[in-house]
Design an enzyme around this catalytic site. Structure first.
Site, short mmCIF file in Angstrom:
data_model
loop_
_atom_site.label_atom_id
_atom_site.label_comp_id
_atom_site.label_asym_id
_atom_site.label_seq_id
_atom_site.Cartn_x
_atom_site.Cartn_y
_atom_site.Cartn_z
N ALA A 186 0.81 -1.22 0.00
CA ALA A 186 0.00 0.00 0.00
C ALA A 186 0.84 1.27 0.00
O ALA A 186 0.43 2.29 -0.55
CB ALA A 186 -0.94 0.00 1.20
N CYS A 229 6.85 7.62 23.30
CA CYS A 229 7.97 6.75 23.61
C CYS A 229 8.05 5.54 22.69
O CYS A 229 9.07 4.89 22.60
CB CYS A 229 7.89 6.29 25.06
SG CYS A 229 8.44 7.56 26.20
#
Lengths: 404, 128
Positions: free
Chosen positions: A73, A328
């Protein structure tokens, strides 16, 4: 470590054994190059590619010659957007897309600004939905392409694609949709929805990685693309390179299975999702579900657990494989731009977890995940100075934080 | 990303979790970070006769932030104020083998230590 539970089916899916079985003969025995026009090996490969192409195209209401195979994609999005932009640049230099698109769309659009194109990014509301009014108002006589994803990879919301298609048709603007997450979960008809270009990928629907495709409309209007990969003129010049026959066969098998089992699978996965959602939001206080509830992919649950940080939470349950919108977990150290675009405060973006339930997720796994998440959130809240302050009645917005 | 065994041990079995009375004259509190940045550390020490007799923490953040503050409390206990001032973020990041993107967690822990020490010192100075 305990047995791993995979609940990250938006990232990728395990291959269905039936897909692997279909692919097997095309590695060692039926290995021909579909472009070899002069012998039986080539004819055999050409035949199976043709049948696969037909099957995949038909699943979205398209014709065989309207489907181009790509590596996935990301390449399809690049080819659709850059291909249209370069081909139609005499007509106009304006492209409209959405802030919550996948990076394969956003970064492609950004790259085109260096070629003189102007991009309008539609916003999304607090549910992650675009505004059709804003879309209409953004179209100018310079607009050549609108690119709106069908279903979002983070929050699973499904955009009103048929309505977007109608607006694009009315304004004579090409319409591309990144349907990577929608395929196999939402019934798509490119004619009914007025889609001119559509990106898809096999590995999100229990097929192999490294294969995908782009639907390119051939009639009313005939869409032309400037190719990104040059060479032997494969795929009617739009994408050169020897066709990956075994993966194409696997892709077609994955589509066939998804098509056949779509309703039954949606019912099963949405039931499991609802069970997970209900349990987590009733057994844990201070949670928030991200994304529109009634226009979502069946297996998606994106939920924020206030006062715990997403990566910290994932570390507390290493046997559960999910994703987080926490900074994070991303290399950029920025929290999820999709959640940010919805106006969700950064603190809740850091606390978000995405669960992706799929074909092979069992009810036992959902039950185990519920217990583990409840236990882990409680553990981290015992450690959380924020939760402590909230219990003490302190308004976190009034604290003088030292931002770093 | 693979974490070191020491880091995982501190994350899974955090030492000295808890809170002390921040109004107590012998207690110093360091509160650093911000919720929107994804890390908040609260580190508290109890100082008597220039010696840290107890340390506690609570941290909102990733595993590295939790482990850094847990390690900090372990190191602080029993140290004199002057010794505590010598703890550097690099000591923490080296001990836990923090990956480069997590170095800020050890910086935050050092900031929290300093803030807690400053807090208790200013309280005790006031006392005269």
């Amino acid at each position: 470590m305990e047995k791993l539970i995979y609940m990250d089916n938006h990232a990728t899916t395990p291959m269905d054994p039936r897909v692997l079985e279909a692919m097997m003969p095309y590695f060692c025995e039926k290995f021909g190059n579909a472009a070899s026009k002069n012998h039986a090996f080539g004819w055999e490969a050409d035949e199976v590619v043709k049948n696969s192409r037909q099957l995949i195209a038909k699943s979205i209401g398209a014709k065989e010659l309207e489907f181009v195979f790509t590596s996935g994609a990301t390449e399809s999005n690049n080819l659709a957007i850059t291909g249209v932009a370069r081909m139609y640049k005499e007509k106009g230099n304006h492209i409209i897309t959405v802030v919550s698109e996948h990076k394969a769309v956003l970064d492609t659009c950004d790259a085109l600004t260096h070629e003189g194109f102007e991009i309008t990014y539609l916003g999304v509301d607090e549910n992650g939905m675009i505004s059709l009014e804003e879309l209409k108002n953004s179209i100018t006589d310079k607009t050549i392409l609108v690119s709106v994803m069908h279903a979002n990879n983070e929050i699973g919301v499904v955009q009103p694609i048929k309505e977007v298609g109608a607006i694009c048709k009315e304004h004579d603007v090409l319409f591309h949709t990144d349907a990577t997450q929608a395929i196999g979960k939402v019934r798509i008809d490119v004619n009914e929805m007025n889609i001119d270009l559509l990106s898809m990928s096999a590995h999100k629907i229990y097929g192999p990685k490294g294969i995908g495709g782009l639907y390119v409309r051939r009639r009313k209007p005939r869409v032309r693309l400037s190719p990104l990969i040059h060479g032997g003129g494969h795929e009617r010049g739009m994408r050169s390179g020897t066709l990956n026959t075994p993966s194409i066969v696997g892709f077609a098998k994955a589509i066939e299975l998804a098509d056949k089992e779509l309703e039954a699978e949606n019912e099963r996965t949405s039931k499991l999702r609802d069970k997970l959602q209900t349990a987590l939001s009733t057994r844990i206080d201070h949670t928030k579900i991200n994304g529109k509830l009634d226009a979502r992919l069946p297996g998606n649950l994106n939920i924020s657990f206030h006062y715990v940080e997403g990566e910290g939470l994932m570390m507390a349950m290493p046997e559960i494989c999910v994703s987080s919108g926490s900074a994070c977990t991303s290399s950029s150290l920025e929290p999820s731009y999709v959640l940010q675009a919805m106006g969700i405060p950064d603190v809740l973006c850091h606390s978000s977890i995405r669960f992706g339930i799929g074909r092979f997720t069992t009810e036992e796994e959902v039950d185990a995940v519920i217990e583990k998440v409840v236990q882990s959130v409680n553990k981290l809240r015992d450690l959380s100075p924020l939760y402590e302050m909230v219990l003490e009645g302190i308004d976190l917005d009034t604290v003088a934080w030292t931002e770093h | 990303m693979a974490y070191s065994e020491k880091l995982l041990d501190h994350y899974n079995n955090p030492r000295n979790v808890g809170s002390m009375d921040k109004k107590d004259k012998s207690v110093g509190t360091g509160l650093v970070g911000a919720p929107e940045c994804g890390d908040v550390m609260k580190l508290q020490i109890q100082v008597e006769d220039d010696k840290i007799i107890d340390a506690k923490f609570k941290t909102y953040g990733c595993g590295s932030a939790i482990a850094s503050s847990s390690l900090a409390t372990e190191w602080l206990k029993g140290k004199s104020v002057d010794e505590a001032l010598k703890i550097k973020n690099t000591d923490i990041s080296t001990e836990l083998d923090l990956p480069p993107v997590k170095i800020h967690c050890s910086v935050l822990a050092e900031d929290a230590i300093r803030m807690a020490l400053d807090d208790v010192r200013s309280k005790q100075d006031d006392e005269g």
